[in-house]
Enzyme design. Sequence first.
Site, PDB file in Angstrom:
ATOM      1  N   HIS A 131       3.822  -4.842  -3.024  1.00  0.00           N
ATOM      2  CA  HIS A 131       2.508  -4.687  -3.523  1.00  0.00           C
ATOM      3  C   HIS A 131       2.195  -3.153  -3.412  1.00  0.00           C
ATOM      4  CE1 HIS A 131      -1.347  -5.167  -5.136  1.00  0.00           C
ATOM      5  NE2 HIS A 131      -2.066  -4.679  -4.195  1.00  0.00           N
ATOM      6  N   CYS A 132       2.633  -2.300  -2.671  1.00  0.00           N
ATOM      7  CA  CYS A 132       2.061  -0.768  -2.345  1.00  0.00           C
ATOM      8  C   CYS A 132       2.732   0.264  -3.068  1.00  0.00           C
ATOM      9  CB  CYS A 132       1.939  -0.644  -0.967  1.00  0.00           C
ATOM     10  SG  CYS A 132       0.954  -1.371  -0.112  1.00  0.00           S
ATOM     11  N   ILE A 133       4.267   0.331  -3.088  1.00  0.00           N
ATOM     12  CA  ILE A 133       4.732   1.714  -3.636  1.00  0.00           C
ATOM     13  C   ILE A 133       5.103   1.227  -5.176  1.00  0.00           C
ATOM     14  CG2 ILE A 133       6.850   3.003  -3.329  1.00  0.00           C
ATOM     15  CD1 ILE A 133       6.971   2.151  -0.337  1.00  0.00           C
TER      16      ILE A 133
END
Length: 428
Positions: free
Chosen positions: A264-266
Site C-alpha cells: 500500500h505504501c511505496i
Amino acid sequence: MLVTENTIRVGIIGLGYVGLPLALRFAEVGVPVLGFDIDEEKVRAIDQGRSYIKHIGDAAVERGRRQGLSATADFSRANEVDALIICVPTPLDQYREPDLRFVIGTIDALLPYIRRGQLISLESTTYPGTTEEELRPRIESRGFKVGEDVFLVFSPEREDPGNPKFTTQTIPKVVGGCTPACLKEGIALYGKVIDTVVPVSSTQAAEMTKLLENIHRAVNIGLVNEMKIIADRMGVDIYEVIRAAATKPFGFVPYYPGPGLGGHCIPVDPFYLTWKARAYGLNTRFIELAGQINSDMPHWVMQKVSEALNERERSVKGSRVLVLGIAYKKNVDDMRESPAVVLMEQLQAKGAVVSYADPWVPIFPKMREHHFDLMSIELTPEAVASYDLVLIATNHDAFDYSMIQTHAKLIVDTRGVYLDSMPNIVRA
C-alpha cells in the site's frame, strides 16, 4: 486530559494490517481496546478469536480477545473510548491523485459521537496538511476547541508485515500534534505501548516524515531497477554488483530490483506529495521519474518472458505459465498493489494460460481492480514440469527452489533467487 491518566480505553478504526497489530499491542499491556470496522466478517473473527491475516495467526487474536480486545461495526460506540486511532486506507484515484474518502468518511461517521477529553490520532499515510485542513475543521464544527476540548495528532504507521526483526512495540513512533497539549496527549498514548516515541513539531512534519521514508525507498528502488536494465543489456549480473557494493562500510545501502513495486505504501505514497507540491507551484520530477521506472517494470519482465520463450521456439500465446508468489512481498498474504497480479493480467492478455502457486494466498482474493477465478496449485515435480515457463514474482521462503530448478523447463527469475547461471534460468 484522559489519555495521560493511567486507566484508558482505546478505539481503533480499521482492523487491517495496521490496525489489528496495534490493537493487539494495546491489549497486551492491559489497555482495553474496542476495534471498529465496517467489515462484519472481521468483527466476527475477532470476537471469535480468529485471525484473517495469516502472519498474525489465530492464537494472537484469541490472546488479545482474552486481554480485552473486542470489535464492533457500530460507530455510535465511539463515545465509550478515550482515544480514537484511525487506520483506514488512503489509495489513489484513477488520476493518481489522493483519495481521502475513507479518512473523511470515517471522521464524518465519528463526529456525532466525539466527546470532550478524547484524543483522535490519524495514522493513515497522507499529504502534509490533511490533519489540519480536513480533520480539525470538522471536529471544531461540533463546537470543540482542538487542544482544549479534543486533542488531535498525526502518527504515521510504520508496520512492516512479515518482518520478524521488528514489532509494533519496537518500531519507533513519530507523533505530531496540532498544539503542544495535543502532542503531550499523543506521546502519553503511544508511550504506553511503543518503546520509543519521537515527537515532531507539527502534524505536517509527521505527515511529511512518512512520505520521505517511502519516497526514499521508491527512488532507490527505481534507481536499482534502472541499473538492472542497464546491467542486463551489458551482460553484467546486477546481484553480483549489489553484493560487491554492499561491502563498502559507509555511504551505500543495498536495494534490490524486482518486477515492480507492491504494497500500500511505496507505489502510492509518493504521489500524495507530488499532488500537494503542485498546489505550491512545484514539480516533483525526481519522484515522478522513479515512479515511472518502477511502474514500467512489469512491462520489462514481460519482454524478458517473451524473449525467453522465443529462444525456445514458443510464443507467449498458448504457453502454460506458472506464476510463483502473488503477494506483494515474501512471507505475507498482502495482495495490495502486487506487481505479480499485473504480470498475470499481461500474460493472460497475450494469450498465455496462467496458473499460480502461493502458500500464503490459497485462493485468489476479491480485489477492487483485479479478478482471477484461480486457486493456488500444489507444487509437485510433475506439476512444475508441466508448465512451459515458471515466473518467480514473489520469493516466498516456503518454495523448494532446488526442486523447481530441477524440474522446470524454463524459469524467469525476477527476484534474484538463483545466484548461479543455469541453462533453464533467465534473469528479469
